[in-house]
Design an enzyme around this catalytic site. Structure first.
Site, PDB file in Angstrom:
ATOM      1  NE  ARG A 198      52.932 -34.803 -33.419  1.00 57.19           N
ATOM      2  CZ  ARG A 198      52.632 -35.586 -34.663  1.00 57.19           C
ATOM      3  NH1 ARG A 198      52.619 -34.762 -35.915  1.00 57.19           N
ATOM      4  NH2 ARG A 198      52.394 -36.851 -34.538  1.00 57.19           N
ATOM      5  CD  GLU A 250      50.533 -29.228 -38.282  1.00 55.57           C
ATOM      6  OE1 GLU A 250      49.958 -30.147 -38.564  1.00 55.57           O
ATOM      7  OE2 GLU A 250      51.702 -29.161 -37.557  1.00 55.57           O
ATOM      8  CG  HIS A 302      52.129 -32.060 -40.485  1.00 60.97           C
ATOM      9  ND1 HIS A 302      51.707 -32.088 -39.308  1.00 60.97           N
ATOM     10  CD2 HIS A 302      52.900 -33.261 -40.599  1.00 60.97           C
ATOM     11  CE1 HIS A 302      52.240 -33.103 -38.571  1.00 60.97           C
ATOM     12  NE2 HIS A 302      53.087 -33.815 -39.350  1.00 60.97           N
TER      13      HIS A 302
END
Lengths: 321, 321
Positions: free
Chosen positions: A234, A263, A281
């Site tokens: 993360r 994000e 991602h």
């Protein structure tokens, strides 16, 4: 009463096809649920399907008085307030290990692409610079895998798969995690010690309040001028401003990143750098892992509506939130 | 008489530093030797240092009447006319295995970058398309490594290292080579059978007259619409026009290429494609492998000037040209 499932995060419609066959879906398309659906509709919701990184706190849970389970698509569940869920007797499920190979593979892809400078190399060919024999300082030979030391931070299922892949590349492999495991890799008792030792720091630790910004300016300095950072966990684990500074001033050599602090926003200072490889991602984003993750979601939802415990609960016996 | 070594191919000057300490180098910088040096200078040349892919036939050898050895930098020696060298009693040396890990690693890098579409992914982040939530058909999920079948063509040192790496990615691995080896991978007796089976064809075979254009339109069709080609051997092994056609019309899904038919020239039709990852023949291009290859070159040259057999001869006992 229909088996109502609220889609809390933004997911592609095609991905929801299998679930739509079995349940009545209320799709928010990532918008706040109470702005999309009237309160009486939300009152019937018994399960919420979410992406693990999407914030979901107690106040939001209270909009769904009949909520029995929050089901995360993927391994992570860092956005879900586990204490708030436990206090409301809401189970929290996820897809443990379902995307581990896929995420480990993007870690390897990013590491190899960054260390062998494949973006620069591809551009060198496509631009005609190679055909014209133009020199490029970016194309100088770099260290190969057999002379690299890979430090894996976090030894869950993804970390183990990364370590096994790196070992096949004839690299030295070490790891740091809360506890030592019975594994054929060098164990480091602190992240600092591993950062001093390794030339590639692979961030594969589960995100939590404890791991927030653990990879900071000090750790980056220890990884050093020949070193690379790869993050598939993360964005919150790394101090992103410190990372951008270290990449810009040569404190570290480069990075491969699949995750970011905010994000889908990525700082301009990061997207302008030639020594990084950036992916949006997509670690768990393969056909195989989507099928495996969907299987976990279906099993969790089916169990809930059958009145049984979730087979893939984030808090198995012995663990507390 | 000084130990004169003619540098026959174009090499970076920095790479020649170690050799210049031990020998007198005549550097052609890749130009024809007789255009750069007078005949009487060439008459004193006892060794030629070349890149294995650079054409070097009998007529050229005859310019060096005292030539005792042709030493190739790297594993390949396909440019050298071995029969012409043998007829002139000229030994041919190379650097066996010195760059095998580095080449196997670029094969893995190209495969992962192509199958996970890392160039497209990086551009999707850098362009701001991700931040703007713009959809891209190129970003659809693809098969992951555990559901891929990797067919390795050629089981020399590089092929073995590729196979070992792929096995660590949980992929099925098969191979085709002239003879079956004692290896834990499925053996295919023909390239056609392996192409029918595999979803990634890894070209790791030694280039020769027999392997010229062996990967042709028929093989590409067998690899199929979900399939990828990776070539780290020599451009000559693939029919490049057929490859460009197959990549353009969807006969195969994509490719990762480090070598080309007429390096450093790469067809415009290839550099225009979004489904390929292209590197400028950097397979052996790591610091570790350069040191290992230089060690082989030094050992070969030292042996020659000491009147001993080359330790790294391309024709060990039992093999004939």
């Amino acid at each position: 009463m229909a088996d109502k499932v609220l889609i809390y995060s933004r997911f592609p419609k095609t991905m929801m096809t299998r679930f739509a066959e079995a349940f009545e879906l209320l799709d928010t398309a990532g918008k706040p649920a109470h702005e999309v659906f009237p309160a009486e509709e939300l009152a019937g919701v018994r399960a919420v399907l979410t992406a693990g990184g999407t914030p979901l706190g107690g106040a939001e849970m209270d909009r769904f008085p009949k909520l029995g389970a929050i089901v995360c698509y993927g391994t992570g569940y860092d956005g879900v307030d586990l204490k708030a869920a436990a206090a409301r007797n809401i189970a929290v499920g996820h897809s443990p290990g379902a995307n581990a190979a896929s995420v480990a593979d993007i870690a390897m892809t990013l590491m190899l692409a960054a260390t062998r400078r494949i973006l620069v190399a591809d551009q060198y060919v496509r631009s005609g610079d190679w055909a014209a024999s133009r020199q490029s300082p970016m194309m100088r030979p770099q260290a190969g895998m057999p002379s690299r030391r890979i430090g894996v931070y976090g030894m869950g299922e993804i970390g183990r798969k990364i370590a096994a892949r790196c070992a096949a590349f004839e690299s030295e492999v070490g790891y740091f995690s809360r506890s030592r495991h019975d594994l054929p890799y060098q164990y480091f008792p602190t992240l600092e010690a591993m950062a001093d030792w390794c030339s590639v720091l692979m961030v594969a630790v589960r995100a939590s309040a404890e791991t927030n910004h653990v990879v900071n300016a000090d750790i980056l300095k220890r990884v050093g001028a020949d070193g690379f950072i790869v993050n598939i966990s993360r964005g919150s684990v790394i101090d992103e401003a410190a990372l951008v500074a270290a990449l810009t001033d040569g404190t570290i050599a480069g990075a491969g990143l699949d995750v970011y602090a905010r994000e889908p926003h990525v700082p301009d200072a990061l997207t302008a750098l030639p020594n990084v490889v950036l992916s949006p991602h997509i670690g768990g984003h393969t056909l195989d892992s989507h099928v495996a993750m969907q299987n976990c979601v279906l099993a969790n939802l089916t169990a809930l509506f059958d009145g049984k415990p979730l087979p893939h609960d984030v808090r198995p016996e012995g663990k507390t939130a």
